[in-house]
Write a protein that holds these residues in place. Structure first.
Motif, PDB file in Angstrom:
ATOM      1  N   PRO A   1       0.547  -1.191  -0.054  1.00 35.54           N
ATOM      2  CA  PRO A   1       0.286   0.240   0.197  1.00 35.54           C
ATOM      3  C   PRO A   1       0.630   1.395   0.136  1.00 35.54           C
ATOM      4  O   PRO A   1       0.171   2.168  -0.541  1.00 35.54           O
ATOM      5  CB  PRO A   1      -0.951   0.143   1.046  1.00 35.54           C
ATOM      6  CG  PRO A   1      -0.692  -1.895   1.852  1.00 35.54           C
ATOM      7  CD  PRO A   1       0.624  -1.998   0.685  1.00 35.54           C
TER       8      PRO A   1
ATOM      9  N   GLU B   1       1.569   2.499  -3.557  1.00 29.81           N
ATOM     10  CA  GLU B   1      -0.141   2.067  -4.974  1.00 29.81           C
ATOM     11  C   GLU B   1       0.313   2.600  -5.636  1.00 29.81           C
ATOM     12  O   GLU B   1      -0.167   2.433  -6.310  1.00 29.81           O
ATOM     13  CB  GLU B   1      -1.280   1.975  -3.529  1.00 29.81           C
ATOM     14  CG  GLU B   1      -2.527   1.761  -3.712  1.00 29.81           C
ATOM     15  CD  GLU B   1      -3.463   1.946  -2.985  1.00 29.81           C
ATOM     16  OE1 GLU B   1      -4.473   1.701  -3.165  1.00 29.81           O
ATOM     17  OE2 GLU B   1      -3.217   2.520  -1.485  1.00 29.81           O
TER      18      GLU B   1
ATOM     19  N   ASP C   1      -2.530  -6.166   2.354  1.00 26.07           N
ATOM     20  CA  ASP C   1      -3.108  -5.626   3.143  1.00 26.07           C
ATOM     21  C   ASP C   1      -5.056  -5.609   2.047  1.00 26.07           C
ATOM     22  O   ASP C   1      -4.763  -5.509   0.779  1.00 26.07           O
ATOM     23  CB  ASP C   1      -2.724  -3.967   2.427  1.00 26.07           C
ATOM     24  CG  ASP C   1      -2.003  -4.183   3.905  1.00 26.07           C
ATOM     25  OD1 ASP C   1      -1.872  -5.040   4.836  1.00 26.07           O
ATOM     26  OD2 ASP C   1      -1.442  -3.045   4.313  1.00 26.07           O
TER      27      ASP C   1
ATOM     28  N   GLN D   1      -6.978  -3.500   1.110  1.00 24.18           N
ATOM     29  CA  GLN D   1      -6.511  -1.751  -0.446  1.00 24.18           C
ATOM     30  C   GLN D   1      -6.191  -2.439  -1.341  1.00 24.18           C
ATOM     31  O   GLN D   1      -6.668  -1.672  -2.394  1.00 24.18           O
ATOM     32  CB  GLN D   1      -6.429  -0.294   0.314  1.00 24.18           C
ATOM     33  CG  GLN D   1      -5.030  -0.365   0.376  1.00 24.18           C
ATOM     34  CD  GLN D   1      -4.974  -0.988   1.992  1.00 24.18           C
ATOM     35  OE1 GLN D   1      -5.320  -1.234   2.648  1.00 24.18           O
ATOM     36  NE2 GLN D   1      -4.303   0.301   2.213  1.00 24.18           N
TER      37      GLN D   1
ATOM     38  N   GLN E   1      -8.526  -4.141  -4.603  1.00 26.61           N
ATOM     39  CA  GLN E   1      -9.477  -3.184  -4.626  1.00 26.61           C
ATOM     40  C   GLN E   1      -9.810  -3.796  -6.569  1.00 26.61           C
ATOM     41  O   GLN E   1     -11.661  -3.435  -6.537  1.00 26.61           O
ATOM     42  CB  GLN E   1      -9.958  -1.144  -4.569  1.00 26.61           C
ATOM     43  CG  GLN E   1     -10.356  -0.961  -3.013  1.00 26.61           C
ATOM     44  CD  GLN E   1     -10.347  -0.144  -2.623  1.00 26.61           C
ATOM     45  OE1 GLN E   1     -10.299   0.930  -3.392  1.00 26.61           O
ATOM     46  NE2 GLN E   1      -9.428   0.015  -1.605  1.00 26.61           N
TER      47      GLN E   1
ATOM     48  N   SER F   1     -11.910  -2.374   2.531  1.00 23.08           N
ATOM     49  CA  SER F   1     -10.528  -1.999   1.732  1.00 23.08           C
ATOM     50  C   SER F   1     -11.474  -1.073   0.750  1.00 23.08           C
ATOM     51  O   SER F   1     -10.818  -0.238   0.351  1.00 23.08           O
ATOM     52  CB  SER F   1     -10.231  -3.096   0.428  1.00 23.08           C
ATOM     53  OG  SER F   1     -11.436  -3.445  -0.531  1.00 23.08           O
ATOM     54  N   LEU F   2     -13.052  -1.280   0.806  1.00 25.85           N
ATOM     55  CA  LEU F   2     -13.737  -0.084   0.657  1.00 25.85           C
ATOM     56  C   LEU F   2     -14.701   1.000   1.651  1.00 25.85           C
ATOM     57  O   LEU F   2     -15.548   1.655   0.981  1.00 25.85           O
ATOM     58  CB  LEU F   2     -15.097  -0.788  -0.526  1.00 25.85           C
ATOM     59  CG  LEU F   2     -14.100  -1.690  -1.312  1.00 25.85           C
ATOM     60  CD1 LEU F   2     -15.874  -2.525  -2.330  1.00 25.85           C
ATOM     61  CD2 LEU F   2     -13.204  -0.665  -2.611  1.00 25.85           C
TER      62      LEU F   2
END
Length: 800
Positions: free
Chosen positions: A295, A298, A342, A344, A347, A386-387
């Motif tokens: 992340p 990212e 992680d 996120q 996604q 994640s959202l």
């Protein structure tokens, strides 16, 4: 037949023209080398070495294979000849004959495995030979430049392995045997020399990564296994070493090369190749969490390697490209990938992943369906986190809830099916429990009601009841309360019956579930339900299984604290069992802590006819009775219980300490003048230990003088147990004024030789009490030097 005659008969047969006879001869000589004497052994080895000096390639291969087999069976007996054999091998390696090179490499492997100390001087030379020959393929051009600079293709659908790799077949080409032998030798070196792991990453790793492109499938599998062995050794070292960051960084620096080399392999038609890729990546991400997408990076697409890995996973999950075993391997790796990254970072892939996972859940093969549900369980856990945060940093779960209907429907279809394998049923129950835990506060009542109705059915089924109880533990632990109708209160009767079962696991999980329900959903509990459950708990409170006793006590505590359990059955049936258990010599640790919580709950809840004083009387009853023999541990347990309920109210604590001091001075106050010496000792022992427990948490400074007099009196007791308890008590109550009391104890250790042991025991108790909290232990710093010098002095004492 004697060994000399057997040797003379076998050695000429090595030159027999038939391979089958040569192989059997080698096996005979190898077996003979285990038990023959040194003279015969040396004669066999010397014969082989002399023949190797003058033979051709075909016979050289036979003799080297014979030496290999002998070393494999006899181990270090061949050690004196290793230098000579290695020198001969170097000569044979220069002949560039494939099968002869293979034989040389295989004997190197056996030397590393069976004679690791003796081969150490040649190890670097062997590694260099293996690195050279693992890429030995004279009949094929891999087009290195093109492979090194290729752009990683992320579109699975446009990929066609046949366009990128030229099909090559040559029955006379034996070079693959050389590459395979090199890979096996390197794997053996890696597995046997953990101390050289850093050198392996420098010398071996880059070449192996490059050779993932190997054209022969069986050789490629061995090359992958070599690198997997390197990762497993790294994982073992990282897990058990303090200096693990160095190796993690070395491996992290090689991740880009690994991913670039695996990018094509993940889309190969070969199932074995893809399985190896997933096995390697599984090891990698378990050593380096977030290795494929961090992340922190990212925004940097070049460091988001999921763009290359996810398409390969989807390719293997596609039914047109894979066998059942391949799909299971892909799903297993996907599960590991979710756990080690992680939330996120996934996604952008949810839609594609859910589409393929849904197909897998619906697969007719139960192992695929079950594994897909396990992956779905993990996916559910990462979707909402994640959202949940949008680009402005605001909590927004709308994106996550868009997947809820899809996740729920595919899981519910499997949950309600009655004609599926048990493994699928259990996975569906676990997955649905996770969906409820993640999205339960936003699921409509219809979803919840029909799910809990199915859970109730599964709870009645003998094969699924344990899994269902575990799922309900997860659901009842959910932070926000849910509507558990229509499951409760009907399920309570079923759970009460589970407490009668002989199967230990079902009783354990049922008790854990009941504790959660009483804590979080006590509105479903009626008086009748509580009485039914308590009735079944009575036989569970026993020293025959302390863990179940602990859980039963914790459940009863939760029931009492819910203010729904003012029943006669608790003082009439439960309390007598608890009072018997408290006397057990096995009573300690977490079970004792559960007992303390249980007694605290009784006092807090003001049971009619069972107040603080009545409970104290019941706890001390066995101590006051004549001719009652208690184990030493029972005094500690009873003292802890009395201290625990006394400390609920400072007035209770101060009052009972005053009474206990008087009991130490004059035990006859409670047992009468006719009490025996053993009774007096029991009262003093219990009183001292109870004051010690209270003194750990309450400042007894106002009772300092009478308490000190009572302790000095106890030091003069004729009973060693009383003396020991008095020293423990002195150490514990010293916590109230540590500065003064510690100085007193240190001075007494030096000035009072007859009581040195007792005061040292008091010092030990102080250190033990302070060591539970790193903030408290700092209070010893001003005295640290004097304590250490004192301990060193008495450690040299003649008395044990």
């Amino acid at each position: 037949m004697s060994y000399p005659a057997l040797k003379d008969s076998l050695l000429p047969l090595l030159n027999n023209g038939r391979n089958s006879i040569s192989k059997r001869t080698i096996n005979c000589l190898a077996g003979m080398s285990i038990t023959c004497n040194d003279q015969i052994y040396n004669e066999i080895i010397k014969f082989l070495l002399i023949e190797l000096e003058k033979c051709d390639n075909v016979r050289a291969k036979i003799y080297i294979n014979c030496l290999t087999s002998i070393c494999k069976h006899s181990g270090t007996r061949i050690s004196p000849y290793i230098d000579t054999i290695v020198a001969l091998n170097e000569k044979f390696l220069q002949r560039q004959e494939d099968e002869l090179i293979e034989a040389c490499l295989l004997i190197f492997e056996i030397f590393v495995r069976r004679c690791p100390k003796e081969i150490n001087a040649h190890l670097l030379k062997i590694i260099n030979v293996c690195i050279k020959y693992i890429a030995y393929d004279p009949n094929y051009n891999y087009d290195d430049n093109d492979d090194e600079d290729m752009e990683m293709d992320n579109d699975v659908d446009e990929y066609n392995g046949e366009d990128d790799y030229e099909e090559y077949s040559d029955e006379d080409d034996m070079s693959w045997k050389v590459r395979r032998a090199s890979a096996k030798t390197l794997e053996t070196i890696i597995l046997n020399r953990l101390d050289l792991l850093e050198e392996f990453y420098q010398l071996i790793s880059p070449t192996i990564i490059m050779q993932f492109r190997e054209r022969e499938e069986n050789v490629k599998v061995d090359i992958f296994n070599t690198y997997i062995a390197l990762l497993r050794q790294t994982r073992a070292l990282v897990t058990n070493s303090e200096n693990n960051e160095k190796f993690k960084q070395i491996l992290r620096d090689q991740v880009p090369k690994i991913v670039r080399s695996l990018d094509r392999q993940l889309k190969e038609k070969s199932i074995k190749t893809r399985q190896c890729c997933f096995a390697l990546l599984s090891e990698l991400v378990q050593i380096l969490p977030n290795a494929l997408a961090d992340p922190i990076n990212e925004a940097d697409e070049k460091k988001n390697y999921l763009n290359n890995i996810i398409p390969g996973i989807l390719y293997s999950l596609n039914s047109n490209n894979s066998s059942s075993s391949m799909k299971i391997e892909a799903l297993t790796f996907l599960n590991i990938l979710f756990k080690n990254h992680d939330a996120q970072v996934f996604q952008n892939y949810f839609n594609a992943l859910i589409t393929e996972i849904r197909k897998a859940v619906s697969d007719d093969f139960y192992k695929i369906s079950g594994e897909a549900l396990i992956v779905l369980t993990e996916l559910v856990q990462i979707i909402r986190p994640s959202l949940s945060i949008d680009s402005n940093g605001i909590d927004s779960n709308s994106g996550a809830f868009g997947y809820l209907d899809t996740l729920y429907s595919m899981t519910y279809d499997k949950l309600k099916a009655s004609d599926v394998d048990l493994e699928v049923k259990e996975s569906a129950i676990n997955c649905m429990a996770q969906i409820i835990c993640t999205f339960g506060d936003h699921m409509n009542d219809e979803y919840l009601f029909r799910t809990f109705a199915l859970f109730l059915e599964r709870l009645k089924n003998e094969t699924t009841r344990l899994t269902c109880v575990r799922a309900l533990i997860k659901i009842t632990s959910f932070t926000k309360p849910l509507k558990l109708n229509p499951m409760f209160p009907e399920a309570f009767s079923i759970l009460a019956q589970f407490l009668k079962q002989n199967k230990r696991s079902i009783k354990i999980h049922t008790l854990i579930l009941l504790e959660k329900v009483f804590k979080n959903y006590n509105d479903y509990c009626t008086k009748e339900i509580n009485e039914e459950i308590v009735k079944e708990m009575v036989p569970l409170i026993s020293e025959s299984d302390l863990y179940i006793s602990q859980l039963a006590l914790a459940t009863l505590t939760a029931m009492i604290m819910s203010h729904k359990a003012f029943h006669d059955i608790i003082p009439q049936r439960i309390l007598p069992e608890a009072l018997v258990l408290i006397r057990s010599p096995l009573m300690q640790g977490s079970t004792l802590m559960a007992m303390l919580d249980f007694f605290r709950a009784i006092v807090k809840s003001s049971f009619p006819g069972l107040d603080y004083n009545e409970l104290i009387a019941r706890l001390t009853q066995p101590i006051m009775q004549p001719n009652q023999q208690l184990h030493k541990q029972a005094y500690y347990s009873i003292s802890k219980c009395i201290a625990a309920i006394s400390l609920l109210n400072d007035k209770y604590a101060a009052s009972i300490v005053s009474n206990l001091i008087e009991q130490i001075r004059n035990p006859s106050l409670v047992i009468g003048n006719g009490g025996s010496s053993n009774q007096n000792e029991s009262v003093q022992l219990y009183s001292l230990l109870t004051i010690a427990e209270i003194g750990k948490s309450l400042d007894l400074e106002q009772l300092q003088e009478p308490l000190q007099e009572a302790l000095i009196q106890s030091f003069n007791s004729s009973h060693e147990e009383v003396k020991s308890a008095a020293s423990i008590c002195l150490g514990s109550v010293s916590m109230g004024n540590l500065e003064r009391n510690l100085s007193f104890i240190l001075a007494e250790i030096s000035n009072n030789p007859k009581r040195q042991y007792l005061f040292l025991n008091a010092l030990k108790e102080i250190v033990s009490c302070l060591s539970v909290d790193h903030h408290k232990i700092c209070h010893l710093e001003p005295h640290f030097e004097s304590i250490v010098q004192l301990l060193i002095k008495y450690a040299q004492c003649d008395e044990e």
